[in-house]
Design an enzyme around this catalytic site. Sequence first.
Site, PDB file in Angstrom:
ATOM      1  N   ARG A   1       0.818  -1.129  -0.272  1.00  0.00           N
ATOM      2  CA  ARG A   1      -0.019  -0.185   0.121  1.00  0.00           C
ATOM      3  C   ARG A   1       0.998   1.430   0.044  1.00  0.00           C
ATOM      4  O   ARG A   1       1.195   1.680   0.877  1.00  0.00           O
ATOM      5  CB  ARG A   1      -0.742   0.069   1.352  1.00  0.00           C
ATOM      6  CG  ARG A   1      -2.083   0.919   1.148  1.00  0.00           C
ATOM      7  CD  ARG A   1      -2.548   1.011   2.662  1.00  0.00           C
ATOM      8  NE  ARG A   1      -1.692   1.859   3.576  1.00  0.00           N
ATOM      9  CZ  ARG A   1      -1.824   1.785   4.696  1.00  0.00           C
ATOM     10  NH1 ARG A   1      -2.262   1.025   5.411  1.00  0.00           N
ATOM     11  NH2 ARG A   1      -0.831   2.546   5.314  1.00  0.00           N
TER      12      ARG A   1
ATOM     13  N   HIS B   1      -3.582   4.627   4.310  1.00  0.00           N
ATOM     14  CA  HIS B   1      -4.504   3.681   4.216  1.00  0.00           C
ATOM     15  C   HIS B   1      -6.039   4.274   3.688  1.00  0.00           C
ATOM     16  O   HIS B   1      -6.520   3.575   2.752  1.00  0.00           O
ATOM     17  CB  HIS B   1      -5.185   3.192   5.749  1.00  0.00           C
ATOM     18  CG  HIS B   1      -6.404   2.292   5.694  1.00  0.00           C
ATOM     19  ND1 HIS B   1      -6.651   0.954   5.303  1.00  0.00           N
ATOM     20  CD2 HIS B   1      -7.550   2.735   6.360  1.00  0.00           C
ATOM     21  CE1 HIS B   1      -7.722   0.767   5.662  1.00  0.00           C
ATOM     22  NE2 HIS B   1      -8.353   1.586   6.147  1.00  0.00           N
TER      23      HIS B   1
ATOM     24  N   TYR C   1       3.619   5.332  11.730  1.00  0.00           N
ATOM     25  CA  TYR C   1       3.847   3.964  11.945  1.00  0.00           C
ATOM     26  C   TYR C   1       4.713   3.426  11.135  1.00  0.00           C
ATOM     27  O   TYR C   1       4.971   2.124  11.431  1.00  0.00           O
ATOM     28  CB  TYR C   1       2.526   3.133  12.290  1.00  0.00           C
ATOM     29  CG  TYR C   1       1.372   3.044  11.115  1.00  0.00           C
ATOM     30  CD1 TYR C   1       1.744   2.389  10.049  1.00  0.00           C
ATOM     31  CD2 TYR C   1       0.520   4.075  11.160  1.00  0.00           C
ATOM     32  CE1 TYR C   1       0.667   2.596   8.935  1.00  0.00           C
ATOM     33  CE2 TYR C   1      -0.477   4.371  10.051  1.00  0.00           C
ATOM     34  CZ  TYR C   1      -0.362   3.673   9.061  1.00  0.00           C
ATOM     35  OH  TYR C   1      -1.176   3.728   7.929  1.00  0.00           O
TER      36      TYR C   1
HETATM   37  C1  LIG Z   1     -15.115  -5.892  11.021  1.00  0.00           C
HETATM   38  C2  LIG Z   1     -14.263  -4.496  10.694  1.00  0.00           C
HETATM   39  N1  LIG Z   1     -13.355  -4.059  11.564  1.00  0.00           N
HETATM   40  C3  LIG Z   1     -12.733  -3.140  11.490  1.00  0.00           C
HETATM   41  C4  LIG Z   1     -12.651  -2.222  10.676  1.00  0.00           C
HETATM   42  C5  LIG Z   1     -11.896  -1.049  10.213  1.00  0.00           C
HETATM   43  N2  LIG Z   1     -11.095  -1.229   9.159  1.00  0.00           N
HETATM   44  C6  LIG Z   1     -11.265  -0.766   7.944  1.00  0.00           C
HETATM   45  S1  LIG Z   1     -10.110  -1.372   6.828  1.00  0.00           S
HETATM   46  C7  LIG Z   1      -9.066  -1.789   8.207  1.00  0.00           C
HETATM   47  C8  LIG Z   1      -7.659  -2.583   7.915  1.00  0.00           C
HETATM   48  C9  LIG Z   1      -8.020  -3.476   6.822  1.00  0.00           C
HETATM   49  O1  LIG Z   1      -6.696  -4.117   6.477  1.00  0.00           O
HETATM   50  P1  LIG Z   1      -6.460  -5.441   5.154  1.00  0.00           P
HETATM   51  O2  LIG Z   1      -7.709  -6.343   5.313  1.00  0.00           O
HETATM   52  O3  LIG Z   1      -5.124  -5.657   5.115  1.00  0.00           O
HETATM   53  O4  LIG Z   1      -6.953  -4.410   3.982  1.00  0.00           O
HETATM   54  P2  LIG Z   1      -6.250  -3.072   3.346  1.00  0.00           P
HETATM   55  O5  LIG Z   1      -7.121  -1.695   3.973  1.00  0.00           O
HETATM   56  O6  LIG Z   1      -4.697  -3.179   3.781  1.00  0.00           O
HETATM   57  O7  LIG Z   1      -6.486  -3.069   2.012  1.00  0.00           O
HETATM   58  C10 LIG Z   1      -9.645  -1.781   9.602  1.00  0.00           C
HETATM   59  C11 LIG Z   1      -9.118  -2.225  10.577  1.00  0.00           C
HETATM   60  C12 LIG Z   1     -13.707  -2.765   9.377  1.00  0.00           C
HETATM   61  N3  LIG Z   1     -13.621  -2.109   8.448  1.00  0.00           N
HETATM   62  N4  LIG Z   1     -14.519  -3.827   9.586  1.00  0.00           N
END
Ligand SMILES: Cc1ncc(C[n+]2csc(CCOP(=O)(O)OP(=O)(O)O)c2C)c(N)n1
Lengths: 372, 326
Positions: free
Chosen positions: A267, A271, A280
Site C-alpha cells: 500500500r 490507508h 507507524y
Molecule cells: C469488521 C471490521 N473491523 C474493523 C474495520 C476498520 N478497518 C477498515 S480497513 C481496516 C484495515 C484492513 O486491512 P486489510 O484487510 O489488510 O486491507 P487493506 O485496507 O490493507 O486493503 C480496518 C481495521 C472494518 N472495516 N471492519
Amino acid sequence: MSYTDATIQVLSPEGVIVENDTTAPYLPLVEKLSDAELQEMHRQMVVIRRFDIEAGNLQRQGHLGIWIPSLGQEAAQVGSATASRPQDHIFPTYREHVVGRMRGVDPVDTLRIWRGLTHGAWDPKVVNNFHLYAVVLGTQTLHATGYAMGLTFDGATGTGTPDTDAAVIAYLGDGASSQGDVSEALVFAASYQAPILFFLQNNHWAISVPVTRQSRTPLYLRPSGFGIPGVQIDGNDVLASYAVTRENLEETRAGGGPRFIEALTYRMGAHTTSDDPTKYRDDAELDFWTRHDPIARFEAFLRAKGAGDDFFDSLTQEGEDLAADVRARTLALPVPSSSAMFEHVYSEAHTLMQEQAAWLAAYEASFEGGAA
Amino acid sequence: MTIETLSMAKAINNGLRAAMKADEKVILMGEDIGPLGGVFRVTEGLHAEFGGNRVLDTPLAESGIVGTAIGLAMRGYRPVCEIQFDGFIFPAFDQIVTQLAKLTARHQGHQTFPVVIRVPFGGHIGAVEHHQESPEAYFAHTAGLRVISPSNPHDAYWMIQEAIASNDPIMFFEPKSRYWPKGEVDLSASGSPTYSSRVVREGTGVTLVAYGPMVSMALQAAELAAEEGTSIEVIDLRSLSPIDYAPVVASVQKTGRLVVASEAPGNVSIASEVAATLAERAFYSLEAPVLRVSGFDTPFPPAKLEANYLPDVDRILEAVDRSLAY
Ligand SMILES: Cc1ncc(C[n+]2csc(CCOP(=O)(O)OP(=O)(O)O)c2C)c(N)n1
Ligand SMILES: [Mg+2]
C-alpha cells in the site's frame, strides 16, 4: 522485502521474464497474450493510477469525504481481473477500483460512495457481476463462497466448458484474514468444493498494524490446513498475477475445488485519506517498494518488446483526460433527496417507512418559504 | 479543585492512563490502538508509556478481541477493549451477548468479568457506511451488561475510570462527534454517583431527556427555547442500563411534559424505554404524550443525507412545541 522462496515471479523487477521450474507452468499462458492484450494491462494500470491521484486531490479539496487509494496494488488487481472471464463473479473489498472499472464500473460511480451519496453505487448485474464494495472486513468472503456453492448446485460450473462455466473471485486483505468470517468461508468453500478463488492482497498493513501481527507464517500457507491449495505470488508483477490467477481460476472452474492466492504487494499511500502512515512505518520499507513499482516494471518489459514513447504518451494523455472527466462529472453529481433514505430499505411496503417518509416530507415542507 | 480544560478524547486518554497506573492488571486491547493511538487518538501515547504488553495492538478480529478479553478477565486482568467504530462491533456480538453478558450469572458469583468495551458511536462526522451508527439499544436489551455513555469531557474522564473499576462488563459508548470540543474537567472529584442521571439545565415547562451526543444539542435547544420564553429542563441520562429514573420522574412531576431525544433509531430504543417507564411512573403528572425525537428507522444514510437523518435542534424544538400544544 517479504518475498520468500515460494514467491512466484514471472517478471523480474527489471522487467525480464524469469524462466525456471517455478515459472514454467505459467509461461505458456503469458506467451499466449498478444501485444495488444499486454498493452491493455498496462493501460489499465497507468490510467487507474492517474484516477487514483485525482480522487486524492478531490478529497483534499473537500469534494470527497474520504478516498481509499489503491496506489501500488495495480498489478495485483489488473492481472487477476484480466484472468477472469465475463461469466465470473467478483466480490471485492473497498479497494479494487480498477477491477471494478475493468468489469464496467464507471469510476465516477465509485466516487459516489466516497462523496457520501450512496452506500452501493452500482448494480452487479449491469457491471458484469462485480458485486458491491464491502466495508465490514472479511464479510464478502462468505457471500462469495455461498455464491460459488450456488453455482455448483445449479450445474453452472465444472461441466468442462470453460467458456460458460462460472467461478468466483473473492478479494480480501491481509488484515481481514484474521476475521472469523474468513476462516468460516474457507471451511465452507472446502467442504462444498466450491468454485472460488480467494485472492488475498497482502499489502503489508492493516491501517497501522503490520501483517506480522496477523500471521506468523506466510498467509498463502493458511488455506492448506483447510484443504485448499495456496500459492504466493509477487503481486507487483502483473504477469504473475495474470497467469497464476488464470491457472487457478481455470482449475476451480473445472471443478477442482477452491484455490487461494496470496499476492505480495504494498500500500504505497495512506490507508485512506484520514490516515497518517508516517506515524507507524519507516522510509526504508517505502523505498524498497518504490523500487518494485508494478508500473515501472511492466513499462520496462513492454519497451524491451518494442513499445515506444507514442504508446506511453498516449496513456499519459488518457489518464489526464479521465482525470478531467471524472473531476467534472463528480462535481456535478446530484445529491439525492431525503426521501431516498426510506427507499429500498425493504422490498415490500413497510408502515414505519411510509409514516416516517411522510412525516419528514411534511416537516421539510414546513420550512419552505418560511425559512428565516 | 484541580480544573483542566480537555477534549473528551484527551479526557478518556487521561482516565485510561490513571486507571493503568493505579492497577497493573488494566490492559488495553484493540485495532490500531498501539503506536497509532487509535483512529481517534484516544490511546495516544499509552503504548509508548506502558508498552505492548499493556496496550495490545490486536489482530484484526473483534470476536477475538472480546473473546480473549473474557479469558484474560478470568485470569485476573481488567481488559479495556476498543472497537474501532460502532458498526464493527457485530463480529463480537456473539461473545458479548452469549458469553460476556451471561458468564457472571453462569458462574453463580464465583467469578467476575471486569471487561470494558469502548465503542465510539453516533454520527455527525460524515463518514462512510458502518461508521456512524448508534447500536446501544441492543446492549441495553441484554441482561448482564451495563451500558453507559458520557456526554462531556468531565464525565468521560470519571466514567471511564468507574467503568474499569467495576466488576461487571460495561459497554462504554463514546459520542465521537463530542471527541474534540473542549470542556472543563475537575480532576479532584466526579461529583456524580456512578450510573446516575443528572439535570444539566433546570427548567419548568418541558423535560428533555438525552444522552451521549444529543446532550449538547438538547442544551442548545433549551437555550434557543429560552429566548422564546419556553423553559426546558435538560436531563443527561449518563447510564443507559441501568437508567436512573428518579431525576426524570421528579422533573416530569414538575413540568408535566417529556421529550426524549437520541440519534439512535426510535423503534425499540432507549428513548422508547424511557417513554414507557415514565408513562408507568408519572402517568398522573403527564399533560401530554411522551414524544421521541430520534434517527429514522432506516440504515444510517450516506453522509450527504445525515443532516436529514439525524435529529437536530429544530427537530427537538418541533417536538417541544407539539408537547406544549396539548
Ligand atoms: C469488521 C471490521 N473491523 C474493523 C474495520 C476498520 N478497518 C477498515 S480497513 C481496516 C484495515 C484492513 O486491512 P486489510 O484487510 O489488510 O486491507 P487493506 O485496507 O490493507 O486493503 C480496518 C481495521 C472494518 N472495516 N471492519
Ligand atoms: Mg492490508
